[in-house]
Write a protein that holds these residues in place. Structure first.
Motif, PDB file in Angstrom:
ATOM      1  N   ALA A 156     -22.356 -44.372  35.265  1.00  0.00           N
ATOM      2  CA  ALA A 156     -23.064 -43.175  35.733  1.00  0.00           C
ATOM      3  C   ALA A 156     -22.160 -42.185  36.446  1.00  0.00           C
ATOM      4  O   ALA A 156     -22.540 -41.024  36.617  1.00  0.00           O
ATOM      5  CB  ALA A 156     -24.211 -43.575  36.657  1.00  0.00           C
ATOM      6  N   ASP A 157     -20.969 -42.606  36.863  1.00  0.00           N
ATOM      7  CA  ASP A 157     -20.048 -41.690  37.542  1.00  0.00           C
ATOM      8  C   ASP A 157     -19.131 -40.956  36.571  1.00  0.00           C
ATOM      9  O   ASP A 157     -18.304 -40.145  37.000  1.00  0.00           O
ATOM     10  CB  ASP A 157     -19.208 -42.459  38.571  1.00  0.00           C
ATOM     11  CG  ASP A 157     -20.063 -43.015  39.694  1.00  0.00           C
ATOM     12  OD1 ASP A 157     -20.757 -42.220  40.352  1.00  0.00           O
ATOM     13  OD2 ASP A 157     -20.061 -44.242  39.910  1.00  0.00           O
ATOM     14  N   LEU A 158     -19.293 -41.236  35.286  1.00  0.00           N
ATOM     15  CA  LEU A 158     -18.492 -40.562  34.265  1.00  0.00           C
ATOM     16  C   LEU A 158     -19.347 -39.543  33.521  1.00  0.00           C
ATOM     17  O   LEU A 158     -20.537 -39.758  33.309  1.00  0.00           O
ATOM     18  CB  LEU A 158     -17.938 -41.561  33.240  1.00  0.00           C
ATOM     19  CG  LEU A 158     -16.634 -42.286  33.562  1.00  0.00           C
ATOM     20  CD1 LEU A 158     -16.803 -43.211  34.760  1.00  0.00           C
ATOM     21  CD2 LEU A 158     -16.142 -43.070  32.347  1.00  0.00           C
ATOM     22  N   ALA A 197     -17.343 -41.142  29.059  1.00  0.00           N
ATOM     23  CA  ALA A 197     -17.815 -42.511  28.876  1.00  0.00           C
ATOM     24  C   ALA A 197     -17.696 -42.953  27.423  1.00  0.00           C
ATOM     25  O   ALA A 197     -17.243 -44.072  27.128  1.00  0.00           O
ATOM     26  CB  ALA A 197     -19.267 -42.623  29.347  1.00  0.00           C
ATOM     27  N   LEU A 198     -18.071 -42.082  26.496  1.00  0.00           N
ATOM     28  CA  LEU A 198     -17.984 -42.434  25.075  1.00  0.00           C
ATOM     29  C   LEU A 198     -16.532 -42.590  24.633  1.00  0.00           C
ATOM     30  O   LEU A 198     -16.207 -43.489  23.845  1.00  0.00           O
ATOM     31  CB  LEU A 198     -18.691 -41.377  24.236  1.00  0.00           C
ATOM     32  CG  LEU A 198     -20.192 -41.211  24.503  1.00  0.00           C
ATOM     33  CD1 LEU A 198     -20.782 -40.125  23.603  1.00  0.00           C
ATOM     34  CD2 LEU A 198     -20.943 -42.524  24.324  1.00  0.00           C
ATOM     35  N   ARG A 225     -22.786 -35.832  17.027  1.00  0.00           N
ATOM     36  CA  ARG A 225     -21.466 -35.545  16.441  1.00  0.00           C
ATOM     37  C   ARG A 225     -20.370 -36.309  17.175  1.00  0.00           C
ATOM     38  O   ARG A 225     -19.422 -36.827  16.551  1.00  0.00           O
ATOM     39  CB  ARG A 225     -21.194 -34.038  16.480  1.00  0.00           C
ATOM     40  CG  ARG A 225     -22.093 -33.233  15.550  1.00  0.00           C
ATOM     41  CD  ARG A 225     -21.602 -31.802  15.400  1.00  0.00           C
ATOM     42  NE  ARG A 225     -21.705 -31.039  16.651  1.00  0.00           N
ATOM     43  CZ  ARG A 225     -22.774 -30.342  17.019  1.00  0.00           C
ATOM     44  NH1 ARG A 225     -23.864 -30.334  16.259  1.00  0.00           N
ATOM     45  NH2 ARG A 225     -22.773 -29.666  18.149  1.00  0.00           N
ATOM     46  N   THR A 226     -20.484 -36.405  18.495  1.00  0.00           N
ATOM     47  CA  THR A 226     -19.484 -37.143  19.268  1.00  0.00           C
ATOM     48  C   THR A 226     -19.508 -38.625  18.931  1.00  0.00           C
ATOM     49  O   THR A 226     -18.455 -39.250  18.757  1.00  0.00           O
ATOM     50  CB  THR A 226     -19.721 -36.937  20.773  1.00  0.00           C
ATOM     51  OG1 THR A 226     -19.684 -35.547  21.085  1.00  0.00           O
ATOM     52  CG2 THR A 226     -18.666 -37.666  21.603  1.00  0.00           C
ATOM     53  N   LEU A 276     -19.129 -44.797  17.078  1.00  0.00           N
ATOM     54  CA  LEU A 276     -19.983 -45.599  17.946  1.00  0.00           C
ATOM     55  C   LEU A 276     -21.429 -45.589  17.447  1.00  0.00           C
ATOM     56  O   LEU A 276     -21.996 -44.529  17.176  1.00  0.00           O
ATOM     57  CB  LEU A 276     -19.953 -45.061  19.377  1.00  0.00           C
ATOM     58  CG  LEU A 276     -18.615 -45.157  20.120  1.00  0.00           C
ATOM     59  CD1 LEU A 276     -18.688 -44.371  21.425  1.00  0.00           C
ATOM     60  CD2 LEU A 276     -18.244 -46.620  20.381  1.00  0.00           C
ATOM     61  N   SER A 277     -22.034 -46.769  17.357  1.00  0.00           N
ATOM     62  CA  SER A 277     -23.473 -46.883  17.151  1.00  0.00           C
ATOM     63  C   SER A 277     -24.167 -46.691  18.497  1.00  0.00           C
ATOM     64  O   SER A 277     -23.535 -46.712  19.554  1.00  0.00           O
ATOM     65  CB  SER A 277     -23.821 -48.251  16.570  1.00  0.00           C
ATOM     66  OG  SER A 277     -23.218 -48.419  15.305  1.00  0.00           O
TER      67      SER A 277
END
Length: 303
Positions: free
Chosen positions: A26-28, A33-34, A70-71, A77-78
């Motif tokens: 949560a701090d990112l 994060a991704l 898109r990211t 990533l699923s």
């Protein structure tokens, strides 16, 4: 533990696909994060809709969702969509309002959040939408609470059916729906709709289910749509980093592989978000080592 998975940390059971929950990051910023999870080698992400990560109540949700899609695609990533944000609907009530609140307007706000989550999940190509019942309000009898839950979830299940995205209800300690038996009570009350599935939290199994976690996986297999994983101790609802609790993980992962579960198994450490990158880096190698410890079948394959 190594900080990131290398050649020695590749999983023994390729069918098992691991993710990490954004409620533990949560701090990112979401993009950061991704990027972190992709760089660490995770297969996907449990995306909690919250004010810091794809706010479901802010303007232009569809456009922002398309950008996240898109990211995710670019990162390989699923995703599963989770709805456990603590204060996204009410800044003063944790997880409030719930599907069980006495005020129909309050229940409708939670239903609206879930309907938004289904639409987001469909746009992201998510494999499920996670939700939970909530705690029975003071002064509400059990029969009334179950009636409210079934009535509130009926339109969400209908929307999930049309969208082709399973709704995966999580048994949560302390909630009205807290066990596998409770899930079946809800499923039967709603007429066993195909779109209604189960989120199984492995730690919760250790905490309160009568069966060991691996047996819980086998019992839940026909309805399993989403899995959360962390360590935990018997009788204590505290999400712990791997190795700090009592769970024997190779049998759990063996059971998941044997059932044919192919969606994400998501690390759930929301109270460790202050050190999220550290725990994300530690968790995946641990799971890969646990997967390699699964005994091989006589044919040389995991079941």
């Amino acid at each position: 533990m190594t900080s990131s998975p290398g050649p020695a940390d590749t999983p023994a059971a390729p069918a098992l696909r691991f993710g990490y929950g954004t409620n533990g990051l949560a701090d990112l910023r979401l993009d950061d994060a991704l990027a972190l999870l992709a760089d660490l080698g995770y297969d996907g992400v449990g995306l909690t809709l919250d004010h810091m990560h794809l706010d479901p109540l802010a303007p232009d949700l569809a456009a922002r969702t398309a950008r996240v899609a898109r990211t995710l695609a670019a990162r390989g990533l699923s995703v599963t969509v989770e709805t456990g944000a603590r204060y996204v609907l009410d800044p003063r009530r944790k997880h409030g309002p719930s599907l069980l609140d006495p005020d129909p307007g309050d229940r409708a706000r939670r239903v609206d959040l879930l309907l938004r989550a289904v639409r987001v999940a469909a746009d992201l190509g998510a494999h499920a939408v996670h939700c939970f019942s909530g705690i029975t309000p003071s002064g509400t009898d059990e029969e009334t609470a179950w009636k409210r839950l079934a009535e509130a979830l009926a339109p969400v299940v209908e929307t999930a059916t049309r969208a082709g995205v399973p709704l995966a209800v999580e048994p949560e300690p302390g909630h009205l729906l807290s066990s596998l038996a409770d899930f079946h009570r809800l499923r039967e009350a709603l007429g066993d709709p195909a779109a209604l599935g189960l989120t199984l939290d492995i730690g919760h199994c250790q905490c309160l289910e009568p069966l060991p976690p691996a047996d819980c996986v086998r019992a839940a297999a026909p309805w399993l749509r989403h899995v959360q994983i962390e360590d935990m101790r018997r009788g204590i609802h505290e999400h712990l980093p791997f190795g700090d609790g009592e769970i024997d993980f190779p049998p759990v992962l063996e059971a998941l592989a044997a059932t044919g579960y192919r969606a994400l198994t998501v690390v759930e450490l929301p109270r460790h978000s202050h050190a999220g990158p550290h725990f994300a880096a530690q968790s995946l190698p641990f799971l890969h080592r646990a997967a390699r410890a699964i005994p091989e079948s006589p044919e040389g394959r995991t079941p």
